[in-house]
Design a protein around this motif. Sequence first.
Motif, PDB file in Angstrom:
ATOM      1  N   VAL A 154      -8.301   7.262  -0.971  1.00  0.00           N
ATOM      2  CA  VAL A 154      -7.997   8.480  -0.211  1.00  0.00           C
ATOM      3  C   VAL A 154      -6.970   8.176   0.871  1.00  0.00           C
ATOM      4  CG1 VAL A 154      -8.955  10.249   1.322  1.00  0.00           C
ATOM      5  CG2 VAL A 154     -10.226   9.553  -0.707  1.00  0.00           C
ATOM      6  N   LYS A 155      -7.099   7.014   1.523  1.00  0.00           N
ATOM      7  CA  LYS A 155      -6.105   6.624   2.535  1.00  0.00           C
ATOM      8  C   LYS A 155      -4.728   6.427   1.896  1.00  0.00           C
ATOM      9  CE  LYS A 155      -5.376   2.426   4.090  1.00  0.00           C
ATOM     10  NZ  LYS A 155      -5.459   1.116   4.788  1.00  0.00           N
ATOM     11  N   TRP A 156      -4.696   5.699   0.782  1.00  0.00           N
ATOM     12  CA  TRP A 156      -3.405   5.473   0.129  1.00  0.00           C
ATOM     13  C   TRP A 156      -2.823   6.788  -0.372  1.00  0.00           C
ATOM     14  CZ3 TRP A 156      -1.678   1.345   1.900  1.00  0.00           C
ATOM     15  CH2 TRP A 156      -2.472   0.191   2.038  1.00  0.00           C
ATOM     16  N   GLY A 157      -3.698   7.699  -0.805  1.00  0.00           N
ATOM     17  CA  GLY A 157      -3.225   9.006  -1.233  1.00  0.00           C
ATOM     18  C   GLY A 157      -2.621   9.805  -0.094  1.00  0.00           C
ATOM     19  N   ALA A 158      -3.180   9.632   1.120  1.00  0.00           N
ATOM     20  CA  ALA A 158      -2.620  10.306   2.289  1.00  0.00           C
ATOM     21  C   ALA A 158      -1.212   9.806   2.578  1.00  0.00           C
ATOM     22  CB  ALA A 158      -3.525  10.084   3.501  1.00  0.00           C
ATOM     23  N   PHE A 159      -1.028   8.486   2.541  1.00  0.00           N
ATOM     24  CA  PHE A 159       0.306   7.918   2.744  1.00  0.00           C
ATOM     25  C   PHE A 159       1.288   8.469   1.711  1.00  0.00           C
ATOM     26  CE2 PHE A 159      -1.691   4.018   4.825  1.00  0.00           C
ATOM     27  CZ  PHE A 159      -1.141   4.262   6.060  1.00  0.00           C
ATOM     28  N   ARG A 160       0.864   8.462   0.447  1.00  0.00           N
ATOM     29  CA  ARG A 160       1.767   8.838  -0.643  1.00  0.00           C
ATOM     30  C   ARG A 160       2.060  10.339  -0.662  1.00  0.00           C
ATOM     31  NH1 ARG A 160       2.161   4.214  -3.645  1.00  0.00           N
ATOM     32  NH2 ARG A 160       0.323   2.849  -3.794  1.00  0.00           N
ATOM     33  N   SER A 161       1.152  11.134  -0.114  1.00  0.00           N
ATOM     34  CA  SER A 161       1.332  12.585  -0.116  1.00  0.00           C
ATOM     35  C   SER A 161       2.138  13.083   1.079  1.00  0.00           C
ATOM     36  CB  SER A 161      -0.032  13.287  -0.122  1.00  0.00           C
ATOM     37  OG  SER A 161      -0.790  12.919  -1.259  1.00  0.00           O
TER      38      SER A 161
END
Length: 284
Positions: free
Chosen positions: A162-169
């Motif tokens: 979820v954290k990495w998804g936040a960065f990527r989004s």
Amino acid sequence: MGSDDPWFREQYPLKHVAKQIFWTLAEGRVLRDAQSVLFTCEEERLRARGVFNGHPYKERVVLFGTADPEGDPERQKRDFISAFSELQGRKFLLFLSRIHPKKGCDLLLQAFAELAPELSSDLDLVIAGPDQVGWVPELQSLAQRLGIAARVHWPGMLKGDVKWGAFRSADALILPSHQENFGFVVAEAMACFTPVLVSNKVNIWREVEASGCGFVEPDSLDGTRNLIRRFIALPAEGRAEMASKARSGFLKYFDIEVTARDFARAIGFDSGAPLSSSVLIKND
């Protein structure tokens, strides 16, 4: 150590006096006698000079980094949006760090509110991270008074995919800190092809600037406003180029493989010197 940054001397003068005594009697002597005192970036090395009096030491900058994030980027983005469905179809600037007065969250809210008439109506602000000092309610009240509460999201601490998804989004990571020894989240964002908007008190600002992967401004309301204004003024191709440079900058300065080799050279591992040599790393 973070206390080697002049920000702490200015914010906590009495505590600094106590640390100066400890430095004179103990810690400073250890650093004086070390083969090298290693700093994680050029800015950290420069800001540490003269904070404590006495006991000069030999300085060296050694690259300091983090592992490349693993996992499927598209799945990570889906995991983030699934967890925070109100961001579906929204663009956003991401603050991801401890929610603490030294991080400049209040400046970020004020700058976003002042620029709201200039911003695309589908651009929001995400302020994510643990609230260790109970500051979020006050910040939420500020957002309400500023008229931007509906555009500010508070997902709390993010972990894993979820954290990495936040960065990527995110359109960009923004960190207007008043003091940041290194700024791991900046390196992590760069690893995810995410442009970074930072204050010049984030100690790896020089690497950000050299990489061309973001913008750097003072840790003030004007500076924070300029970070946002400069970024939103970029055309789509400019943002794409900045995202590509973020990844290149990560690989050059912060990838763990690169930094491990730099550390090995610093301690003489690749030149046959004994690993028992005295080396101190100054960082939080």
